[in-house]
Design an enzyme around this catalytic site. Sequence first.
Site, PDB file in Angstrom:
ATOM      1  N   SER A   1    -116.178  29.534  17.039  1.00  0.00           N
ATOM      2  CA  SER A   1    -115.913  29.060  18.384  1.00  0.00           C
ATOM      3  C   SER A   1    -114.431  28.739  18.566  1.00  0.00           C
ATOM      4  O   SER A   1    -113.588  29.600  18.390  1.00  0.00           O
ATOM      5  CB  SER A   1    -116.801  27.844  18.675  1.00  0.00           C
TER       6      SER A   1
ATOM      7  N   ASP B  83    -122.120  31.829  20.731  1.00  0.00           N
ATOM      8  CA  ASP B  83    -121.302  31.010  19.845  1.00  0.00           C
ATOM      9  C   ASP B  83    -121.903  30.903  18.436  1.00  0.00           C
ATOM     10  O   ASP B  83    -123.076  30.568  18.267  1.00  0.00           O
ATOM     11  CB  ASP B  83    -121.202  29.613  20.462  1.00  0.00           C
TER      12      ASP B  83
END
Length: 351
Positions: free
Chosen positions: A46, A184
């Site tokens: 991320s 993610d």
Amino acid sequence: MLSLDGGGIRGLISARVLERLERLVSEEAGQERRIADCFHLLSGTSTGGLLALALSLADPGRAERPRWSAAELAELYLIDGPRIFGDRLHQLLSLGGWIRPKHSPGGLESALEKRLGEARLRDALRELLISSYDMREPGPHFFKRWRAREDPSRDAAMVEVGLATSAAPTYFPSYGLAERALVDGGVFVANPTVAAVVEALKRRDEEPHSLATEELLVVSVGTGAHELAQPQRKVRRWGRLGWVWPREGNAALVSTFLDGQSDAAHHWAEILLNHEPGRAVADRHKMGRGPRYWRFQVPLERSRGLDDASAPSLAELEQAAGRLLAERESDLRRLARRLARFDALPAEPAL
């Protein structure tokens, strides 16, 4: 190896740690050094994946040198953060993320295009390991520079990799790439330290290979932690709404899998790299202090949403980074002395 946690806007803390480390290594080496000069592999999830991509980007004017310093990347949070997370109309129409993703990816895409341009995964100066999760398969999906160079079908634009690794469920829409539905990587590997270690130990062909854990040096940087304790009398009553309802910025379910995985990876890395068999395991406050595994993490005084880019939130993150740097200055200097022994790495290093 450098491992960078996920954590949204809290990546500002990671950027400040790397900025200080960069400065100390340069002082020890007697010349400017960038983060990419100190590591063979950069892994990230991320927001950590975004930093890893940018830190490994070549300067168009100096092909063998990194384009960005860690200090410059702090702007991604201070300047672009409010733009990425500031579309109030979109937030209103999404009912705060309840009926569709809370944020439009447009602001993030613009910020990435500004910093990554048209570079592709294969163009990175160092090995990269960037995490995402493929909902179509389903299963973990890692972007790896060495695979991108072996197989063009595994290559992707760095901007695309950045959008995929940061497509946090409920915050941003999934990213479609080659029929994949990528979200993610924090859903399974918020702290990618152990994933990076495993990839190093798997190597059989490219040098160096057949590695043992004692041949590894890993630096892991967190994005701050505020673990909110919940009593049994409350938790036992939670249904779906209870688990996803925001509490002090984040839903309990999100905080649980992010903090739980990160803490577990920290413990596993300590045992794999620092622990001596037969001896007692180090106290939790003494973990991650070398000789082969270093972890830099700071407790946060309060919980802030992963997308809270308000002025008070950014100020608190700066303060948290300052506390961490002050508390771990001696460790950072010790680490800098070791990293400064490396010469600038070649343009196409093996892991």
